[in-house]
Design an enzyme around this catalytic site. Structure first.
Site, mmCIF file in Angstrom:
data_model
loop_
_atom_site.group_PDB
_atom_site.id
_atom_site.type_symbol
_atom_site.label_atom_id
_atom_site.label_comp_id
_atom_site.label_asym_id
_atom_site.label_seq_id
_atom_site.Cartn_x
_atom_site.Cartn_y
_atom_site.Cartn_z
ATOM 1 N N ASP A 127 -10.711 3.106 4.537
ATOM 2 C CA ASP A 127 -11.191 1.657 4.518
ATOM 3 C C ASP A 127 -12.793 1.722 4.370
ATOM 4 O OD1 ASP A 127 -9.415 -0.181 4.393
ATOM 5 O OD2 ASP A 127 -8.894 0.098 6.616
ATOM 6 N N LYS A 150 0.681 -1.335 -0.095
ATOM 7 C CA LYS A 150 -0.185 0.108 -0.062
ATOM 8 C C LYS A 150 0.837 1.426 -0.027
ATOM 9 C CE LYS A 150 -3.696 -2.572 2.128
ATOM 10 N NZ LYS A 150 -4.522 -2.626 3.862
ATOM 11 N N GLN A 174 -4.350 -1.125 9.966
ATOM 12 C CA GLN A 174 -4.296 -2.448 9.158
ATOM 13 C C GLN A 174 -4.946 -3.478 10.230
ATOM 14 O OE1 GLN A 174 -3.472 -3.081 6.020
ATOM 15 N NE2 GLN A 174 -3.651 -5.194 6.428
#
Ligand code: GUN
Length: 296
Positions: free
Chosen positions: A126, A59, A103
Site C-alpha cells: 500500500d 483484490k 484493509q
C-alpha cells in the site's frame, strides 16, 4: 482539442488496468519459474464492512487471475489491537508472503497508524508505512523504475500509469491535486513533482478553489466530495482525472460532474471504469515488485 464545443476523450481505465494486469501476470510466471513459488499477497480484513468486503474480494480475485497467491485473514470485529499486531508480525516473518495489505478503515478501537507502521516496508504494497511515504516525499521512490527503492501507494501509481499510457505530458505542466489524503493526494503530489510537473495541492478549505483548479493543465480530483468539480473549475482542453468513489443514493459517483465537465475537458476518466480498476492493477504490480526485490 480545444474550443467550447469539443467533447473530451473518455479514458478507458479498465482497459489500461487489463494491460497492466497482463504484464504483471507474465512477470509473475517468470518469477515463479525462477524462484519455485508464486508471489503471495496477504490481505487482512477486520470486521464486516460491506464496501471493504467487496474491495478485498476484488483484490483477491485479481491476484488469483494474475497467478499471485492470495492469503486472506478475515478477523472478527472484536479482534483486539494486540491480536492484529501479532498477525502483522507473523506475516512479516512469513517467507511465503511478499505483500501485506490491511484493509482500511479499521474498527475504532484500532490505531491505523500503529498497524500500518508495523508492516515491514519491504512488504508494504500500500506504500503507507512512514518509510515508504518518506522515500516518496524525498523524491527517492519511483513507479516505472524497478531499481528505485520503496513501494508507492496504488491509486496515485495508477493515475501516473494512466497519464503515461495516454501520452499526456506531465513535465512542465501545471498540475493541480484537489485533495490531501495520505492514500491519494499527498503521494500523488510527490509523484507529479518527481515527474517534473508544477504542482499545486488544494482542498475543500482552499480560498477560490475554482480559480486554482481552472489554472490546471492536469486536474486530479481526490477530495471525496460528490460532483465537486464543475465546468467553471476546468480549463478548456485540460486533462481531468477523477479519483472519487462516493457511494450515494444514485450509486457510485465521482468527484467530477462528468456530464458537464466532459464538454470542457480534453480528456477525462469516468466513474466507474476510470481510476478504480487501476488501483487493483497497481496492487498486483506492487506485489510483483515486492516479490522480485525479496527474491533478488
Ligand atoms: N481502503 C480504501 N482504499 C484502500 C487502499 O488502497 N488500501 C487499504 N489498505 N485500504 C483501503
Amino acid at each position: 482539442m480545444s474550443g467550447a464545443a469539443a467533447t473530451a476523450r473518455v479514458i478507458d481505465g479498465a482497459g489500461i488496468a487489463a494491460d497492466v494486469a497482463e504484464r504483471v501476470a507474465d512477470g509473475v510466471a517468470a518469477l515463479a519459474a525462477r524462484s519455485g513459488r508464486p508471489p503471495g499477497l496477504a490481505t487482512v480484513l477486520v470486521g464486516e464492512d460491506p464496501a471493504s468486503q467487496i474491495y478485498v474480494r476484488r483484490k483477491r480475485e485479481a491476484c488469483e487471475k494474475a497467478g499471485i497467491r492470495s492469503i486472506h485473514h478475515a478477523l472478527d470485529v472484536a479482534t483486539r489491537p494486540d491480536e492484529l499486531l501479532d498477525l502483522v508480525a507473523e506475516l512479516n516473518a512469513d517467507d511465503g508472503v511478499d505483500g501485506i495489505l490491511v484493509q482500511l478503515p479499521l474498527p475504532p478501537d484500532h490505531d491505523p497508524d500503529l498497524v500500518t507502521a508495523a508492516i515491514s516496508p519491504s512488504k508494504d504494497v500500500d506504500g503507507l508505512t512512514p518509510t515508504n511515504a518518506g522515500l516518496l516525499a524525498q523524491g527517492r521512490a519511483g513507479v516505472d523504475d524497478d531499481d528505485a527503492p520503496g513501494l508507492v501507494p496504488c491509486t496515485p501509481a495508477g493515475v501516473m500509469e494512466i497519464l503515461r499510457h495516454e501520452g499526456i505530458a506531465v513535465e512542465g505542466a501545471d498540475a493541480v491535486v484537489l485533495g490531501r489524503s495520505r492514500l491519494v493526494g499527498r503521494p500523488l503530489a510527490g509523484l507529479l513533482i518527481a515527474a517534473n510537473a508544477t504542482v499545486t495541492v488544494c482542498h475543500t478549505r482552499t480560498r477560490d478553489l475554482a480559480g486554482v483548479c481552472s489554472r490546471a493543465d492536469l486536474l486530479v480530483a481526490a477530495a471525496g466530495v460528490p460532483r465537486l468539480v464543475t465546468p467553471e473549475m476546468v480549463k478548456p482542453g485540460a486533462t481531468v482525472i477523477d479519483v472519487g468513489t462516493n457511494r450515494t443514493d444514485e450509486g457510485l459517483v465521482g468527484d467530477v460532474d462528468f456530464e458537464s465537465v466532459r464538454e470542457v475537458a480534453g480528456a477525462i476518466t469516468p466513474v466507474p471504469g476510470g481510476v478504480g480498476p487501476m488501483t487493483i492493477a497497481m496492487l498486483l504490480a506492487n506485489t510483483l515488485r515486492a516479490a522480485r526485490a525479496r527474491a533478488a
